[in-house]
Design an enzyme around this catalytic site. Sequence first.
Site, PDB file in Angstrom:
ATOM      1  N   ALA A 139      50.572 -52.599 121.548  1.00  0.00           N
ATOM      2  CA  ALA A 139      51.332 -53.715 120.974  1.00  0.00           C
ATOM      3  C   ALA A 139      52.470 -53.247 120.072  1.00  0.00           C
ATOM      4  O   ALA A 139      53.643 -53.553 120.308  1.00  0.00           O
ATOM      5  CB  ALA A 139      50.399 -54.646 120.204  1.00  0.00           C
ATOM      6  N   ALA A 140      52.146 -52.482 119.033  1.00  0.00           N
ATOM      7  CA  ALA A 140      53.159 -52.124 118.037  1.00  0.00           C
ATOM      8  C   ALA A 140      54.175 -51.121 118.584  1.00  0.00           C
ATOM      9  O   ALA A 140      55.384 -51.286 118.413  1.00  0.00           O
ATOM     10  CB  ALA A 140      52.483 -51.550 116.790  1.00  0.00           C
ATOM     11  N   ARG A 185      66.694 -52.780 123.340  1.00  0.00           N
ATOM     12  CA  ARG A 185      67.532 -53.965 123.545  1.00  0.00           C
ATOM     13  C   ARG A 185      68.664 -54.023 122.515  1.00  0.00           C
ATOM     14  O   ARG A 185      69.795 -54.379 122.830  1.00  0.00           O
ATOM     15  CB  ARG A 185      66.687 -55.239 123.445  1.00  0.00           C
ATOM     16  CG  ARG A 185      65.720 -55.466 124.594  1.00  0.00           C
ATOM     17  CD  ARG A 185      65.174 -56.886 124.548  1.00  0.00           C
ATOM     18  NE  ARG A 185      64.035 -57.061 125.420  1.00  0.00           N
ATOM     19  CZ  ARG A 185      62.771 -57.013 125.017  1.00  0.00           C
ATOM     20  NH1 ARG A 185      62.493 -56.812 123.745  1.00  0.00           N
ATOM     21  NH2 ARG A 185      61.793 -57.191 125.871  1.00  0.00           N
ATOM     22  N   GLU A 233      52.296 -41.332 124.437  1.00  0.00           N
ATOM     23  CA  GLU A 233      50.992 -42.007 124.420  1.00  0.00           C
ATOM     24  C   GLU A 233      49.897 -41.036 124.857  1.00  0.00           C
ATOM     25  O   GLU A 233      49.964 -40.452 125.933  1.00  0.00           O
ATOM     26  CB  GLU A 233      51.022 -43.220 125.347  1.00  0.00           C
ATOM     27  CG  GLU A 233      49.667 -43.860 125.621  1.00  0.00           C
ATOM     28  CD  GLU A 233      48.935 -44.295 124.363  1.00  0.00           C
ATOM     29  OE1 GLU A 233      47.719 -44.019 124.280  1.00  0.00           O
ATOM     30  OE2 GLU A 233      49.562 -44.905 123.471  1.00  0.00           O
ATOM     31  N   SER A 262      50.650 -49.941 127.835  1.00  0.00           N
ATOM     32  CA  SER A 262      50.994 -51.337 127.540  1.00  0.00           C
ATOM     33  C   SER A 262      49.917 -52.234 128.129  1.00  0.00           C
ATOM     34  O   SER A 262      49.917 -52.519 129.324  1.00  0.00           O
ATOM     35  CB  SER A 262      52.372 -51.675 128.135  1.00  0.00           C
ATOM     36  OG  SER A 262      52.723 -53.016 127.872  1.00  0.00           O
ATOM     37  N   ALA A 308      46.686 -55.469 127.213  1.00  0.00           N
ATOM     38  CA  ALA A 308      46.203 -56.541 126.348  1.00  0.00           C
ATOM     39  C   ALA A 308      44.824 -56.161 125.818  1.00  0.00           C
ATOM     40  O   ALA A 308      43.798 -56.423 126.455  1.00  0.00           O
ATOM     41  CB  ALA A 308      46.136 -57.850 127.129  1.00  0.00           C
ATOM     42  N   CYS A 347      43.053 -57.390 123.464  1.00  0.00           N
ATOM     43  CA  CYS A 347      42.172 -58.533 123.201  1.00  0.00           C
ATOM     44  C   CYS A 347      41.492 -59.036 124.472  1.00  0.00           C
ATOM     45  O   CYS A 347      40.496 -59.753 124.405  1.00  0.00           O
ATOM     46  CB  CYS A 347      42.959 -59.671 122.558  1.00  0.00           C
ATOM     47  SG  CYS A 347      43.645 -59.250 120.935  1.00  0.00           S
ATOM     48  N   ASP A 380      48.256 -50.972 113.729  1.00  0.00           N
ATOM     49  CA  ASP A 380      46.957 -50.785 113.088  1.00  0.00           C
ATOM     50  C   ASP A 380      46.864 -49.552 112.199  1.00  0.00           C
ATOM     51  O   ASP A 380      45.886 -49.404 111.463  1.00  0.00           O
ATOM     52  CB  ASP A 380      45.858 -50.707 114.152  1.00  0.00           C
ATOM     53  CG  ASP A 380      45.637 -52.026 114.874  1.00  0.00           C
ATOM     54  OD1 ASP A 380      46.287 -53.020 114.502  1.00  0.00           O
ATOM     55  OD2 ASP A 380      44.810 -52.062 115.808  1.00  0.00           O
ATOM     56  N   ASN A 406      52.668 -56.758 116.676  1.00  0.00           N
ATOM     57  CA  ASN A 406      53.909 -57.161 117.343  1.00  0.00           C
ATOM     58  C   ASN A 406      55.015 -57.462 116.336  1.00  0.00           C
ATOM     59  O   ASN A 406      56.174 -57.065 116.523  1.00  0.00           O
ATOM     60  CB  ASN A 406      53.648 -58.385 118.229  1.00  0.00           C
ATOM     61  CG  ASN A 406      53.206 -58.015 119.624  1.00  0.00           C
ATOM     62  OD1 ASN A 406      54.008 -57.579 120.437  1.00  0.00           O
ATOM     63  ND2 ASN A 406      51.925 -58.157 119.883  1.00  0.00           N
TER      64      ASN A 406
END
Length: 364
Positions: free
Chosen positions: A12-13, A23, A34, A40, A42, A44, A286, A308
């Site tokens: 997320a972060a 962008r 990583e 990337s 989810a 949760c 985190d 985020n």
Amino acid sequence: MSKKLVVIGGVAAGMKTAAKAKRENPDWSVTVLEKGKDVSYAGCGLPYYIGEVIKKREEVVVKTPEQLKAWLGIDVLIQHEALKVDTTAKEVTVKDNTSGKIKVFAYDKLVFATGAVPFIPPVPGIDLPQVYTVREVVDADAIRAQLDKGNVREAVVVGGGFIGLEVAENLVLRGVKTTLVELLDQVLPGFDYEMAILVQKHLEENGLRVITGDKITSFVADEKGNLRAAVTPTQEIPCDLAVWATGVQPNTRLAQEAGVELGPTRAIKVNENMETNIPDVYAVGDCAENIHLVTGKPAWIPMGSTANKMGRVAALNLDGREGEGDFLRGVLGTTVVKLFDIKAGKTGLSELAAKKEGFDIETV
């Protein structure tokens, strides 16, 4: 002017920082390092992937490195572990865990997005192959594969927080006789007891066995070396699979070794622009702490939504420009969870937390 941005950590972060920075500054070179196999995803959704509520792995993994390169021009290097950060030379030493090669990446701006790691105490038997944590997609892959074999009849989940409860719920939904063990006298630590007890009753009505005020002291194996039971001071609970979900702690070792200052929560200290004590070095997600908007004190509340926001704020500050929305004043710790047919949510302080902080409160 073109600059080199290196982000240590994805999800997320890290990925929010990288994507927003690219962008805002299309001419910048953006590299994400990583350590894991997925960058990337989810987080949760992992319990629901285990429970087959989310059917396919592709629904959990949001973007692959190849997609990110084609979409935004970000270089995402998975299984690349940052070993050392030299903030004077502005270099990151990295090990490619697939080839074993050591690489060095120069940077103009550096972002720590190293996240959190599961808290795993030295409990005898916790290293048995059928005892899992749930932090990455590969963890959920392994649990789901074990369930798909059809030989998991009973399971134990250790920890009554969000992840533990959601995993337990999904194991029940998959037809596994499941026991949840929580050290405190209630599930949902952080919620007030009178609310948590309603959730516990609902869980039990839906087939989950809940034990509070007890702790797992060991896991024991059968004669073949497979998990047989989880042991507490009062009983032995048969199980073929166990999930350790007693919480996480900020992953700050690399940052500390580089001279980055930690706050009182033992997460990385940042200002409202996500800057650390070292110039051109930021921290998000985190691994970093925030300010609690009610108490005004440093707080560490690891949440994907906050991660985020932190990533976006860091990205907007990397180029030195200041504009509206380029800061994060703090957090309220808003959380919500659905367990079977009940939903529980909180924001700000619970009654117990408010009293500990010295507030004169009323409840209804």
